[in-house]
Scaffold this active site. Structure first.
Site, PDB file in Angstrom:
ATOM      1  N   ASP A  62       0.846  -1.191   0.000  1.00  0.00           N
ATOM      2  CA  ASP A  62       0.000   0.000   0.000  1.00  0.00           C
ATOM      3  C   ASP A  62       0.879   1.237   0.000  1.00  0.00           C
ATOM      4  OD1 ASP A  62      -2.864   1.233   0.767  1.00  0.00           O
ATOM      5  OD2 ASP A  62      -1.314   2.252   1.948  1.00  0.00           O
ATOM      6  N   TYR A 103       2.805  10.071  -0.133  1.00  0.00           N
ATOM      7  CA  TYR A 103       3.857   9.664   0.788  1.00  0.00           C
ATOM      8  C   TYR A 103       5.229  10.142   0.283  1.00  0.00           C
ATOM      9  CZ  TYR A 103       0.144   6.552   2.516  1.00  0.00           C
ATOM     10  OH  TYR A 103      -1.040   6.047   2.994  1.00  0.00           O
ATOM     11  N   HIS A 138      -7.809   9.102  -2.311  1.00  0.00           N
ATOM     12  CA  HIS A 138      -7.230   9.111  -0.955  1.00  0.00           C
ATOM     13  C   HIS A 138      -8.206   9.641   0.112  1.00  0.00           C
ATOM     14  CE1 HIS A 138      -2.971   9.161   0.968  1.00  0.00           C
ATOM     15  NE2 HIS A 138      -3.861   8.823   1.855  1.00  0.00           N
ATOM     16  N   TYR A 163      -6.220   0.558   7.748  1.00  0.00           N
ATOM     17  CA  TYR A 163      -4.919   1.238   7.918  1.00  0.00           C
ATOM     18  C   TYR A 163      -4.675   1.537   9.394  1.00  0.00           C
ATOM     19  CZ  TYR A 163      -6.690   6.242   7.811  1.00  0.00           C
ATOM     20  OH  TYR A 163      -7.289   7.451   8.047  1.00  0.00           O
TER      21      TYR A 163
HETATM   22  N1  LIG Z   1      -5.499   5.752   3.429  1.00  0.00           N
HETATM   23  C1  LIG Z   1      -5.030   6.551   4.341  1.00  0.00           C
HETATM   24  O1  LIG Z   1      -5.477   7.690   4.499  1.00  0.00           O
HETATM   25  C2  LIG Z   1      -3.939   6.048   5.239  1.00  0.00           C
HETATM   26  C3  LIG Z   1      -3.621   6.739   6.427  1.00  0.00           C
HETATM   27  C4  LIG Z   1      -2.624   6.214   7.253  1.00  0.00           C
HETATM   28  C5  LIG Z   1      -1.954   5.070   6.889  1.00  0.00           C
HETATM   29  N2  LIG Z   1      -2.245   4.427   5.702  1.00  0.00           N
HETATM   30  C6  LIG Z   1      -1.532   3.221   5.284  1.00  0.00           C
HETATM   31  O2  LIG Z   1      -1.574   2.265   6.337  1.00  0.00           O
HETATM   32  C7  LIG Z   1      -0.247   1.894   6.694  1.00  0.00           C
HETATM   33  C8  LIG Z   1      -0.161   1.522   8.161  1.00  0.00           C
HETATM   34  O3  LIG Z   1      -0.589   2.569   8.985  1.00  0.00           O
HETATM   35  P1  LIG Z   1       0.418   3.410   9.896  1.00  0.00           P
HETATM   36  O4  LIG Z   1       1.754   3.441   9.232  1.00  0.00           O
HETATM   37  O5  LIG Z   1      -0.272   4.681  10.203  1.00  0.00           O
HETATM   38  O6  LIG Z   1       0.455   2.631  11.271  1.00  0.00           O
HETATM   39  P2  LIG Z   1       0.678   1.126  11.777  1.00  0.00           P
HETATM   40  O7  LIG Z   1       0.996   0.215  10.679  1.00  0.00           O
HETATM   41  O8  LIG Z   1      -0.492   0.841  12.651  1.00  0.00           O
HETATM   42  O9  LIG Z   1       1.935   1.322  12.733  1.00  0.00           O
HETATM   43  C9  LIG Z   1       3.220   1.569  12.240  1.00  0.00           C
HETATM   44  C10 LIG Z   1       4.163   1.660  13.433  1.00  0.00           C
HETATM   45  O10 LIG Z   1       4.126   0.418  14.150  1.00  0.00           O
HETATM   46  C11 LIG Z   1       5.436  -0.068  14.334  1.00  0.00           C
HETATM   47  N3  LIG Z   1       5.380  -1.521  14.172  1.00  0.00           N
HETATM   48  C12 LIG Z   1       4.773  -2.212  13.159  1.00  0.00           C
HETATM   49  N4  LIG Z   1       4.902  -3.536  13.349  1.00  0.00           N
HETATM   50  C13 LIG Z   1       5.605  -3.697  14.508  1.00  0.00           C
HETATM   51  C14 LIG Z   1       6.045  -4.832  15.235  1.00  0.00           C
HETATM   52  N5  LIG Z   1       5.796  -6.058  14.810  1.00  0.00           N
HETATM   53  N6  LIG Z   1       6.733  -4.620  16.387  1.00  0.00           N
HETATM   54  C15 LIG Z   1       6.984  -3.377  16.840  1.00  0.00           C
HETATM   55  N7  LIG Z   1       6.578  -2.245  16.186  1.00  0.00           N
HETATM   56  C16 LIG Z   1       5.899  -2.409  15.028  1.00  0.00           C
HETATM   57  C17 LIG Z   1       6.284   0.594  13.279  1.00  0.00           C
HETATM   58  O11 LIG Z   1       7.578   0.802  13.771  1.00  0.00           O
HETATM   59  P3  LIG Z   1       8.867   0.112  13.082  1.00  0.00           P
HETATM   60  O12 LIG Z   1       8.938   0.644  11.679  1.00  0.00           O
HETATM   61  O13 LIG Z   1       9.990   0.554  13.954  1.00  0.00           O
HETATM   62  O14 LIG Z   1       8.639  -1.367  13.138  1.00  0.00           O
HETATM   63  C18 LIG Z   1       5.584   1.923  13.073  1.00  0.00           C
HETATM   64  O15 LIG Z   1       6.069   2.878  13.988  1.00  0.00           O
HETATM   65  C19 LIG Z   1       0.572   3.124   6.298  1.00  0.00           C
HETATM   66  O16 LIG Z   1       1.936   2.862   6.253  1.00  0.00           O
HETATM   67  C20 LIG Z   1      -0.067   3.454   4.971  1.00  0.00           C
HETATM   68  O17 LIG Z   1       0.401   2.570   3.958  1.00  0.00           O
HETATM   69  C21 LIG Z   1      -3.253   4.894   4.913  1.00  0.00           C
END
Ligand SMILES: NC(=O)c1ccc[n+]([C@@H]2O[C@H](COP(=O)([O-])OP(=O)(O)OC[C@H]3O[C@@H](n4cnc5c(N)ncnc54)[C@H](OP(=O)(O)O)[C@@H]3O)[C@@H](O)[C@H]2O)c1
Length: 281
Positions: free
Chosen positions: A47, A52, A110, A190
């Site tokens: 994704d 980004y 988005h 997400y």
């Molecule tokens: N459509 C939209 O409007 C929208 C908005 C927000 C996000 N998104 C998408 O959704 C994805 C995920 O959401 P997000 O990035 O907001 O948050 P998330 O995936 O809930 O959390 C990411 C955080 O969690 C940590 N993490 C993940 N797996 C881990 C594990 N196994 N152990 C320890 N820490 C862990 C990561 O740190 P480390 O890197 O240090 O592991 C990072 O700081 C985004 O990257 C993006 O692609 C979409």
């Protein structure tokens, strides 16, 4: 392994988020390795979005997928909201160039912008007919947006909606998630681990989560992810820049939570009892 079917494509229910990758050029190699660790562990979905890093993350993803069979990848990108739907093709062409591919599997609007919805989805549909995208969908749409979209002439061609959803943020369960299930519109969750709990729910330190984790010999993150995808047609896209975290996250799609465990998690993080505003990050 749990799967989700989006527009007749079956994909593993845990994919790879990429927001905030590419922020620090010093760790680019590690981030590429993390994405590859996810693909090597069985993930297919990546994704990303033009937003980004203002395109830098799509470029990073393009580097990470070099050498992988394009047919075995499922790339999601997103177009920023705009007031003129006709510019979508230019934005898409730029994304394709950065990703180094000639199509994306799923192209999301988005979030809702100023252009009339009908103009936007007509243009997305045109991109699909041209073959530049295999399917189109939306993001950050709540129940009102979805029903409005569904009532448009081609609105029911929406392939997915991507919203914030995790154990600590369950507002969409009140009406939106059920509506999507009834209309066979998959949910892409997400921030499925609450942005590493930065959203305040403290899921990873919760005693019930830790108890379930111990029973599965798993980490709290894995249980939170297994919970995120336990309903049919929910895909979670955690982001991590650490290859070891990535491998653990993808392995969570093999964890099945029992009814008793789901009930224990419900006690700690109850389902909504009224309509809540859509959580957005
Ligand atoms: N459509 C939209 O409007 C929208 C908005 C927000 C996000 N998104 C998408 O959704 C994805 C995920 O959401 P997000 O990035 O907001 O948050 P998330 O995936 O809930 O959390 C990411 C955080 O969690 C940590 N993490 C993940 N797996 C881990 C594990 N196994 N152990 C320890 N820490 C862990 C990561 O740190 P480390 O890197 O240090 O592991 C990072 O700081 C985004 O990257 C993006 O692609 C979409």
């Amino acid at each position: 392994m749990k799967t989700v079917t989006i527009n007749n494509q079956v994909v593993p229910a845990i994919g790879i988020g990429t927001w905030h990758m590419g922020d620090d050029p010093a760790i680019e190699k590690q981030e590429i390795n993390a994405i590859r660790a996810g693909l090597n562990a069985g993930a297919k979905v990546i994704d990303t979005a033009e937003m980004y890093g203002s395109g830098a993350v799509e470029t990073l993803v393009g580097k990470a997928i070099q050498g992988y069979d394009r047919d075995h990848l499922y790339l999601i990108s997103k177009v920023l909201p705009n007031n003129i739907a006709k510019t979508i093709e230019d934005h898409l062409d730029d994304s394709l160039k950065r990703l180094g591919t000639d199509y994306v599997d799923l192209y999301l609007y988005h979030w809702r912008g100023g252009a009339p919805l009908i103009e936007t989805v007509t243009e997305l549909e045109r991109m699909q007919i041209k073959g530049k995208i295999k399917a189109w969908g939306v993001s950050n749409f709540d129940i009102d947006d979805m029903t409005e979209l569904w009532d448009l002439p081609i609105g029911n061609k929406v392939a997915a909606n991507e919203d914030l959803y995790n154990l600590g943020s369950r507002g969409i369960e009140y009406s939106l998630l059920g509506w999507q299930t009834d209309h066979n519109v998959p949910m892409i969750a997400y921030s499925p681990v609450g942005n590493a709990d930065s959203l305040g729910a403290n899921m990873t330190g919760n005693a019930n989560v830790l108890k379930v984790a111990a029973a599965h010999n798993a980490t709290a993150y894995q249980i939170i992810l297994a919970w995120a995808i336990h309903r049919p047609q929910v895909l979670a896209i955690p982001k991590t820049a650490q290859p070891e975290h990535m491998t653990d996250n993808v392995a969570a799609m093999d964890i099945t939570l029992s009814k008793a465990e789901l009930a224990l998690l419900d006690v700690a993080f109850p389902a909504p009892t009224r309509k809540l505003p859509l959580d957005i990050l």
